[in-house]
Design an enzyme around this catalytic site. Structure first.
Site, short mmCIF file in Angstrom:
data_model
loop_
_atom_site.label_atom_id
_atom_site.label_comp_id
_atom_site.label_asym_id
_atom_site.label_seq_id
_atom_site.Cartn_x
_atom_site.Cartn_y
_atom_site.Cartn_z
N GLU A 1 -18.86 25.69 59.96
CA GLU A 1 -18.57 26.56 58.82
C GLU A 1 -18.26 25.68 57.62
O GLU A 1 -17.36 24.84 57.66
CB GLU A 1 -17.41 27.51 59.09
CG GLU A 1 -17.16 28.46 57.92
CD GLU A 1 -16.23 29.62 58.24
OE1 GLU A 1 -15.61 30.14 57.28
OE2 GLU A 1 -16.11 30.01 59.42
N GLU B 1 -13.87 21.66 54.72
CA GLU B 1 -13.15 22.21 53.57
C GLU B 1 -12.45 21.09 52.80
O GLU B 1 -11.51 20.48 53.31
CB GLU B 1 -12.12 23.24 54.04
CG GLU B 1 -11.25 23.84 52.95
CD GLU B 1 -12.09 24.52 51.87
OE1 GLU B 1 -12.11 23.99 50.74
OE2 GLU B 1 -12.73 25.55 52.17
N ASP C 1 -17.32 16.15 51.99
CA ASP C 1 -18.48 16.87 51.49
C ASP C 1 -19.41 17.27 52.64
O ASP C 1 -19.82 16.43 53.44
CB ASP C 1 -19.21 15.95 50.50
CG ASP C 1 -20.43 16.57 49.86
OD1 ASP C 1 -20.71 17.75 50.13
OD2 ASP C 1 -21.10 15.87 49.09
N ASP D 1 -18.38 28.87 46.32
CA ASP D 1 -18.22 28.87 44.87
C ASP D 1 -19.59 29.16 44.25
O ASP D 1 -20.55 28.43 44.49
CB ASP D 1 -17.71 27.50 44.41
CG ASP D 1 -17.26 27.50 42.96
OD1 ASP D 1 -17.89 28.22 42.15
OD2 ASP D 1 -16.31 26.77 42.63
#
Length: 250
Positions: free
Chosen positions: A79, A104, A131, A153
């Site tokens: 994820e 994350e 990343d 985002d």
């Protein structure tokens, strides 16, 4: 804050986890790394628990990503940008024989999921604070069963579109890391980014969009756990798209 304050250590731990990625210039897909000040226990989790659940991209990857987990894991899913961790935690608890990697860079989100992992005794999650593009490049070919990108985002301004995670290069990277018939799931309440993603994935020879009728992308996936961002979008009257793609056989 004293030099021995664990919140200093938390910043250092996250910096160590992400500095290598940033030095290679791939940090453009995400924005800020830290928001509000961490509570003391959150900082302790970043300093102490995160290193136990993380892995180092400077080292060669294992031949099989299942080796990152305890015995009994039969597949690995990723994820990207798990936010507060609601979906990732629910998936890990519902599927104990699956290993989950959560990526994350936002330290507050990392602190939240670490607290849930500790409180619930979850053992099939590993974490990466850098990343996701670096992680995909590091992962062995055909090593992932599924990749989830949930409420990323959207970078709505045209001049920032190059910072969206979904790009031709990342689509290719996901295809390399996914096994044949592996899945890519994308959830977004911003119509423009959903259309952008659909355009990029459908022009790729490596993926097929599985939707056959409107409800296939209008309704959540079976067993899907709504995130905090998803609930906020619903309250504000924005309807998410649930896009499901399958990796074509190489």
């Amino acid at each position: 804050m004293t030099p021995d304050d664990p919140r200093d250590a938390s910043d250092a731990s996250l910096a160590d986890a992400t500095a290598d990625s940033a030095s290679r210039g791939h940090g453009s897909f995400f924005g800020r790394r830290k928001g509000h000040k961490l509570r003391a226990h959150q900082a302790e989790l970043i300093a102490d628990l995160l290193p136990q659940l993380s892995f180092d991209l400077a080292a060669p990857p294992p031949a099989d990503l299942r080796a990152l987990f305890e015995p009994g894991v039969d597949q690995v899913k990723l994820e990207i940008g798990f936010g507060g961790g609601e979906h990732l935690v629910a998936e890990a608890e519902a599927h104990p024989a699956t290993g989950f990697i959560g990526c994350e860079p936002y330290v507050n989100g990392m602190a939240k999921i670490l607290a849930q992992i500790e409180a619930r005794g979850i053992r099939n999650i590993r974490l990466f604070a850098g990343d996701a593009a670096e992680l995909l490049a590091w992962a062995p070919k055909a090593s992932l069963a599924r990749i989830d990108l949930i409420h990323p985002d959207p970078w709505p301004k045209r001049r920032h579109w190059k910072r969206r995670f979904v790009q031709d290069a990342t689509v290719t990277a996901m295809a390399r890391a996914l096994r044949d018939d592996g899945e890519f799931r994308f959830v977004c309440d911003i119509d423009d980014y959903s259309a952008w993603t659909l355009s990029h994935l459908t022009r790729s020879p490596d993926f097929a969009w599985t939707a056959e009728r409107a409800r296939d992308w209008q309704n959540p996936f079976a067993g899907y756990t709504m995130t905090r961002y998803g609930r906020k979008a619903e309250r504000e009257g924005r309807r998410a798209a649930y896009l499901h793609f399958q990796r074509n056989a190489a």
